[in-house]
Design a protein around this motif. Structure first.
Motif, PDB file in Angstrom:
ATOM      1  N   HIS A 215       8.751 -24.084 112.506  1.00  0.00           N
ATOM      2  CA  HIS A 215       7.982 -24.750 111.462  1.00  0.00           C
ATOM      3  C   HIS A 215       8.956 -25.342 110.446  1.00  0.00           C
ATOM      4  O   HIS A 215       9.986 -24.733 110.137  1.00  0.00           O
ATOM      5  CB  HIS A 215       7.050 -23.769 110.747  1.00  0.00           C
ATOM      6  N   THR A 216       8.642 -26.528 109.947  1.00  0.00           N
ATOM      7  CA  THR A 216       9.405 -27.105 108.848  1.00  0.00           C
ATOM      8  C   THR A 216       8.957 -26.429 107.562  1.00  0.00           C
ATOM      9  O   THR A 216       7.759 -26.393 107.261  1.00  0.00           O
ATOM     10  CB  THR A 216       9.165 -28.618 108.759  1.00  0.00           C
ATOM     11  N   ARG A 217       9.915 -25.890 106.814  1.00  0.00           N
ATOM     12  CA  ARG A 217       9.568 -25.078 105.640  1.00  0.00           C
ATOM     13  C   ARG A 217      10.101 -25.725 104.361  1.00  0.00           C
ATOM     14  O   ARG A 217      11.252 -26.153 104.299  1.00  0.00           O
ATOM     15  CB  ARG A 217      10.144 -23.674 105.796  1.00  0.00           C
ATOM     16  N   HIS A 218       9.244 -25.786 103.349  1.00  0.00           N
ATOM     17  CA  HIS A 218       9.640 -26.258 102.025  1.00  0.00           C
ATOM     18  C   HIS A 218       9.270 -25.191 101.003  1.00  0.00           C
ATOM     19  O   HIS A 218       8.107 -24.733 100.973  1.00  0.00           O
ATOM     20  CB  HIS A 218       8.927 -27.557 101.649  1.00  0.00           C
ATOM     21  N   VAL A 219      10.226 -24.791 100.186  1.00  0.00           N
ATOM     22  CA  VAL A 219       9.972 -23.822  99.115  1.00  0.00           C
ATOM     23  C   VAL A 219      10.349 -24.468  97.789  1.00  0.00           C
ATOM     24  O   VAL A 219      11.498 -24.889  97.599  1.00  0.00           O
ATOM     25  CB  VAL A 219      10.784 -22.522  99.313  1.00  0.00           C
ATOM     26  N   ILE A 220       9.377 -24.573  96.901  1.00  0.00           N
ATOM     27  CA  ILE A 220       9.606 -25.119  95.559  1.00  0.00           C
ATOM     28  C   ILE A 220       9.504 -23.969  94.563  1.00  0.00           C
ATOM     29  O   ILE A 220       8.521 -23.220  94.568  1.00  0.00           O
ATOM     30  CB  ILE A 220       8.558 -26.189  95.194  1.00  0.00           C
ATOM     31  N   GLU A 221      10.525 -23.849  93.714  1.00  0.00           N
ATOM     32  CA  GLU A 221      10.512 -22.844  92.655  1.00  0.00           C
ATOM     33  C   GLU A 221      10.825 -23.537  91.341  1.00  0.00           C
ATOM     34  O   GLU A 221      11.811 -24.280  91.251  1.00  0.00           O
ATOM     35  CB  GLU A 221      11.546 -21.760  92.949  1.00  0.00           C
ATOM     36  N   ALA A 228       6.058 -19.839  85.322  1.00  0.00           N
ATOM     37  CA  ALA A 228       6.899 -19.873  86.519  1.00  0.00           C
ATOM     38  C   ALA A 228       6.008 -20.188  87.708  1.00  0.00           C
ATOM     39  O   ALA A 228       4.868 -19.695  87.804  1.00  0.00           O
ATOM     40  CB  ALA A 228       7.612 -18.534  86.709  1.00  0.00           C
ATOM     41  N   TYR A 229       6.529 -20.999  88.641  1.00  0.00           N
ATOM     42  CA  TYR A 229       5.713 -21.515  89.729  1.00  0.00           C
ATOM     43  C   TYR A 229       6.507 -21.452  91.034  1.00  0.00           C
ATOM     44  O   TYR A 229       7.713 -21.709  91.054  1.00  0.00           O
ATOM     45  CB  TYR A 229       5.305 -22.971  89.441  1.00  0.00           C
ATOM     46  N   ARG A 230       5.811 -21.114  92.107  1.00  0.00           N
ATOM     47  CA  ARG A 230       6.454 -21.068  93.426  1.00  0.00           C
ATOM     48  C   ARG A 230       5.448 -21.536  94.472  1.00  0.00           C
ATOM     49  O   ARG A 230       4.325 -21.026  94.538  1.00  0.00           O
ATOM     50  CB  ARG A 230       6.930 -19.659  93.763  1.00  0.00           C
ATOM     51  N   PHE A 231       5.844 -22.512  95.265  1.00  0.00           N
ATOM     52  CA  PHE A 231       5.004 -23.036  96.340  1.00  0.00           C
ATOM     53  C   PHE A 231       5.816 -22.993  97.631  1.00  0.00           C
ATOM     54  O   PHE A 231       6.976 -23.392  97.655  1.00  0.00           O
ATOM     55  CB  PHE A 231       4.576 -24.483  96.067  1.00  0.00           C
ATOM     56  N   GLU A 232       5.212 -22.520  98.683  1.00  0.00           N
ATOM     57  CA  GLU A 232       5.890 -22.484  99.976  1.00  0.00           C
ATOM     58  C   GLU A 232       4.950 -22.999 101.050  1.00  0.00           C
ATOM     59  O   GLU A 232       3.790 -22.592 101.122  1.00  0.00           O
ATOM     60  CB  GLU A 232       6.334 -21.066 100.331  1.00  0.00           C
ATOM     61  N   VAL A 233       5.439 -23.927 101.867  1.00  0.00           N
ATOM     62  CA  VAL A 233       4.635 -24.457 102.964  1.00  0.00           C
ATOM     63  C   VAL A 233       5.466 -24.393 104.234  1.00  0.00           C
ATOM     64  O   VAL A 233       6.701 -24.522 104.202  1.00  0.00           O
ATOM     65  CB  VAL A 233       4.176 -25.911 102.706  1.00  0.00           C
ATOM     66  N   ALA A 234       4.798 -24.179 105.358  1.00  0.00           N
ATOM     67  CA  ALA A 234       5.462 -24.156 106.658  1.00  0.00           C
ATOM     68  C   ALA A 234       4.606 -24.974 107.610  1.00  0.00           C
ATOM     69  O   ALA A 234       3.472 -24.589 107.922  1.00  0.00           O
ATOM     70  CB  ALA A 234       5.627 -22.728 107.160  1.00  0.00           C
ATOM     71  N   HIS A 235       5.133 -26.110 108.051  1.00  0.00           N
ATOM     72  CA  HIS A 235       4.370 -27.056 108.862  1.00  0.00           C
ATOM     73  C   HIS A 235       4.868 -27.100 110.300  1.00  0.00           C
ATOM     74  O   HIS A 235       6.068 -26.948 110.558  1.00  0.00           O
ATOM     75  CB  HIS A 235       4.502 -28.486 108.302  1.00  0.00           C
ATOM     76  N   VAL A 236       3.951 -27.400 111.213  1.00  0.00           N
ATOM     77  CA  VAL A 236       4.342 -27.730 112.580  1.00  0.00           C
ATOM     78  C   VAL A 236       4.910 -29.152 112.574  1.00  0.00           C
ATOM     79  O   VAL A 236       4.265 -30.066 112.064  1.00  0.00           O
ATOM     80  CB  VAL A 236       3.133 -27.644 113.531  1.00  0.00           C
TER      81      VAL A 236
END
Length: 267
Positions: A215-221, A228-236
């Motif tokens: 999976h392609t993973r993006h983590v924003i902190e 404080a903010y954290r977003f994580e996505v994991a895409h096919v």
């Protein structure tokens, strides 16, 4: 009878993103929008569900152009699209790391320029927080398969490390101004985060190659005085173009639905 305006849409680029977007438009799956033409530098024959036309002709046919062909199209045609009075929806937000181009596009008109969030979420919240004041720290870590990150500028040592890696390998780190230039097809997310935050130099980016990254993973902190903010996505990844995620054309379609005025949209 409804007198609502129907957006006449031209899609530029008939690849992994453009085909899904254009087909959905042609099949009437975006209420308030219809596909009127396709622009591509390859002859498409009967594979496209609308006439294939030169860019100049598209500007006469459309009131909204969807860019789905890469940053070069934004650089070459962006200002001309907007100057013609046609709106422009950009998928390749990495083009906006060119600060002079970004200034010209944002100042151009009478057409309006829009950006799709693409493969990442949380941008609306980062834009809202930005109104409260600058964030102290914004970090993005993008992890992809090594083969999707190989670039002509890489030296033999780095390419060997990537190709023989048994675990994660950091390929590059820098700001959102620096990294998308080096990975023009793989790091539009970095530019999108910077657009939301309002500062290319405030976003620190790490690009990681991992042979196990199915999976392609993006983590924003992000953090600042207001939270404080954290977003994580994991895409096919897209099967045809693994450098992009399968979700991207559907993010474009969501943006189109909002521009066409569909009710119930989260804006």
């Amino acid at each position: 009878m409804s007198t609502a305006r129907v957006r006449r849409v031209g899609v530029v680029g008939w690849g992994a993103i453009g085909r899904i977007v254009g087909t959905a438009l042609a099949e009437g799956r975006v209420e308030g929008a219809t596909l009127v033409c396709v622009v591509d530098n390859r002859p498409l024959g009967e594979t496209a569900p609308a006439p294939q036309v030169p860019f100049e002709e598209a500007l006469d046919l459309c009131d909204l152009v969807v860019e789905a062909a890469g940053q070069g199209v934004v650089r070459e045609w962006g200002e001309r699209v907007l100057a013609s009075g046609t709106d422009l929806l950009i998928a390749s937000s990495g083009a906006m790391t060119d600060e002079e181009l970004a200034k010209r596009l944002l100042a151009a008109g009478p057409g309006r320029v829009y950006f799709t969030g693409g493969a990442v979420g949380g941008l609306d919240l980062l834009q809202a927080v930005r109104a409260l004041g600058p964030l102290d720290e914004v970090r993005l870590t993008t992890t992809k398969l090594p083969s999707t990150l190989e670039q002509p500028w890489m030296d033999a040592e780095l390419l060997t490390r990537m190709r023989t890696a048994t675990g994660p390998v950091e390929v590059m780190s820098g700001t959102a101004r620096e990294v998308p230039v080096k990975f023009p097809k793989s790091t539009n997310v970095a530019a999108s985060v910077a657009l939301a935050v309002g500062d290319l130099d405030a976003v620190r980016v790490r690009v990681v190659a991992d042979p196990a990254a199915h999976h392609t993973r993006h983590v924003i902190e992000a953090s600042g005085p207001h939270g404080a903010y954290r977003f994580e996505v994991a895409h096919v990844p897209d099967a045809e173009n693994p450098a992009t995620s399968r979700v991207v054309p559907y993010a474009v379609l969501r943006s189109l639905a909002a521009l066409a005025g569909r009710t119930g949209q989260i804006l």
